[in-house]
Write a protein that holds these residues in place. Structure first.
Motif, mmCIF file in Angstrom:
data_model
loop_
_atom_site.group_PDB
_atom_site.id
_atom_site.type_symbol
_atom_site.label_atom_id
_atom_site.label_comp_id
_atom_site.label_asym_id
_atom_site.label_seq_id
_atom_site.Cartn_x
_atom_site.Cartn_y
_atom_site.Cartn_z
ATOM 1 N N ALA A 35 -0.833 -7.057 5.365
ATOM 2 C CA ALA A 35 0.307 -7.917 5.707
ATOM 3 C C ALA A 35 1.013 -7.413 6.962
ATOM 4 C CB ALA A 35 1.300 -7.952 4.547
ATOM 5 N N ALA A 76 8.588 -9.311 -4.503
ATOM 6 C CA ALA A 76 7.284 -9.967 -4.686
ATOM 7 C C ALA A 76 6.132 -8.977 -4.742
ATOM 8 C CB ALA A 76 7.042 -10.944 -3.532
ATOM 9 N N CYS A 77 6.276 -7.851 -4.089
ATOM 10 C CA CYS A 77 5.137 -6.942 -3.950
ATOM 11 C C CYS A 77 5.037 -5.999 -5.135
ATOM 12 C CB CYS A 77 5.205 -6.142 -2.656
ATOM 13 S SG CYS A 77 3.734 -5.102 -2.475
ATOM 14 N N ARG A 101 2.671 -3.986 -5.721
ATOM 15 C CA ARG A 101 1.983 -2.746 -5.348
ATOM 16 C C ARG A 101 2.938 -1.729 -4.726
ATOM 17 N NH1 ARG A 101 -3.509 -2.855 -5.053
ATOM 18 N NH2 ARG A 101 -3.521 -1.284 -3.430
ATOM 19 N N ALA A 149 4.216 -1.899 -1.817
ATOM 20 C CA ALA A 149 3.926 -1.705 -0.395
ATOM 21 C C ALA A 149 5.139 -2.011 0.481
ATOM 22 C CB ALA A 149 2.744 -2.587 0.016
ATOM 23 N N ILE A 150 6.042 -2.841 -0.021
ATOM 24 C CA ILE A 150 7.262 -3.107 0.747
ATOM 25 C C ILE A 150 8.349 -2.179 0.199
ATOM 26 C CG2 ILE A 150 8.999 -4.842 1.363
ATOM 27 C CD1 ILE A 150 6.725 -6.930 1.207
ATOM 28 N N ILE A 169 6.983 -1.844 5.628
ATOM 29 C CA ILE A 169 5.783 -1.933 4.797
ATOM 30 C C ILE A 169 4.930 -0.677 4.926
ATOM 31 C CG2 ILE A 169 4.563 -3.232 6.611
ATOM 32 C CD1 ILE A 169 3.246 -4.833 4.311
ATOM 33 N N CYS A 191 -0.720 -1.701 0.940
ATOM 34 C CA CYS A 191 -0.920 -3.155 1.000
ATOM 35 C C CYS A 191 -2.415 -3.488 0.968
ATOM 36 C CB CYS A 191 -0.302 -3.706 2.281
ATOM 37 S SG CYS A 191 -0.633 -5.464 2.525
ATOM 38 N N ASN A 192 -2.776 -4.454 0.111
ATOM 39 C CA ASN A 192 -4.181 -4.898 0.065
ATOM 40 C C ASN A 192 -4.362 -6.318 0.599
ATOM 41 O OD1 ASN A 192 -3.134 -6.489 -1.932
ATOM 42 N ND2 ASN A 192 -4.535 -5.827 -3.546
ATOM 43 N N GLY A 193 -3.285 -6.881 1.190
ATOM 44 C CA GLY A 193 -3.404 -8.209 1.800
ATOM 45 C C GLY A 193 -3.476 -9.347 0.805
ATOM 46 N N CYS A 194 -2.928 -9.177 -0.390
ATOM 47 C CA CYS A 194 -3.028 -10.216 -1.428
ATOM 48 C C CYS A 194 -2.281 -11.497 -1.055
ATOM 49 C CB CYS A 194 -2.506 -9.678 -2.759
ATOM 50 S SG CYS A 194 -0.713 -9.396 -2.774
ATOM 51 N N VAL A 243 0.770 -12.434 -1.766
ATOM 52 C CA VAL A 243 1.820 -12.921 -2.677
ATOM 53 C C VAL A 243 3.156 -13.002 -1.938
ATOM 54 C CG1 VAL A 243 3.165 -12.331 -4.738
ATOM 55 C CG2 VAL A 243 0.678 -12.100 -4.758
ATOM 56 N N CYS A 244 3.440 -12.000 -1.137
ATOM 57 C CA CYS A 244 4.722 -11.980 -0.413
ATOM 58 C C CYS A 244 4.815 -13.108 0.613
ATOM 59 C CB CYS A 244 4.933 -10.630 0.268
ATOM 60 S SG CYS A 244 3.580 -10.177 1.385
ATOM 61 N N VAL A 254 -0.787 -12.425 6.697
ATOM 62 C CA VAL A 254 -1.827 -11.436 6.375
ATOM 63 C C VAL A 254 -2.942 -11.628 7.389
ATOM 64 C CG1 VAL A 254 -3.640 -10.814 4.726
ATOM 65 C CG2 VAL A 254 -1.299 -11.174 3.923
HETATM 66 S S1 SF4 Z 1 0.212 -8.704 0.940
HETATM 67 FE FE1 SF4 Z 1 0.350 -8.179 -1.255
HETATM 68 S S2 SF4 Z 1 0.185 -5.944 -1.293
HETATM 69 FE FE2 SF4 Z 1 0.648 -6.514 0.830
HETATM 70 S S3 SF4 Z 1 2.890 -6.380 0.998
HETATM 71 FE FE3 SF4 Z 1 2.396 -8.507 0.448
HETATM 72 S S4 SF4 Z 1 2.507 -8.590 -1.808
HETATM 73 FE FE4 SF4 Z 1 2.379 -6.436 -1.196
#
Ligand code: SF4
Ligand code: SF4
Length: 161
Positions: free
Chosen positions: A29, A45-46, A48, A50-51, A63, A68-71, A73-74, A85
């Motif tokens: 992200a 939202a994160c 993991r 990562a934020i 971040i 961060c795995n690039g999901c 969601v954020c 992302v």
């Molecule tokens: S992309 Fe996923 S892991 Fe990365 S900061 Fe956003 S919610 Fe977190």
């Protein structure tokens, strides 16, 4: 610059960008949120972590690119449409960019759309790879773009006759 034009400076962008080495390892992200405002749904939202936790609700988000795995969601939860992302490893010649999108009509998977830079200028074409729709959240559109435009393309224009 940001207050006058709505555009971040190269220094702003450099501060929030992952290293070349991190980009080479897959989806991550990028948060392009540069004004202190009372807002933090990205942090919530994160899952993991990562934020990083905000000390003050007005803090700019930070971040941890390693977590961060690039999901994405954020991306769907940010009211400022400020999170993207990018995946440099998508294919040999193309990168994937996931963008927040709230306009109609929505593009369709496989459709070719105009790829726009931060100024809203058309800089090329992009293929829509997926369209994620949510009930009460922002759509996330994944587009395949020329690799060299990975850090420039941040919006799309859908053309309908
Ligand atoms: S992309 Fe996923 S892991 Fe990365 S900061 Fe956003 S919610 Fe977190
Ligand atoms: S949710 Fe979006 S606008 Fe709000 S602080 Fe996070 S990145 Fe910025």
């Amino acid at each position: 610059m940001l207050e006058k034009t709505g555009l971040p400076t190269p220094e702003d962008l450099a501060r929030g960008s992952p290293s070349k080495e991190r980009l080479s390892r897959g989806p991550v992200a990028i948060i392009e949120c540069f004004q202190r405002i009372p807002c933090n749904p990205c942090y919530a939202a994160c899952k993991r972590g990562a934020i990083k936790e905000f000390k003050d609700i007005n803090d700019l988000p930070e971040i941890d690119f390693e977590l961060c795995n690039g999901c994405a969601v954020c991306v769907s939860k940010c009211p400022g449409l400020a999170i993207f992302v990018v995946d440099q490893t998508y294919s040999e010649k193309e990168a994937l960019v996931k963008i927040p999108y709230e306009l109609l009509p929505l593009p369709k998977k496989g459709e070719m759309v105009d790829a726009l830079n931060r100024q809203g200028e058309t800089v090329g074409k992009a293929e829509v790879v997926s369209v994620l729709k949510f009930k009460d959240k922002t759509c996330v559109i994944s587009i395949a773009v020329p690799k060299e435009l990975l850090m420039d393309i941040r919006n799309i224009r859908v053309r309908r006759e």
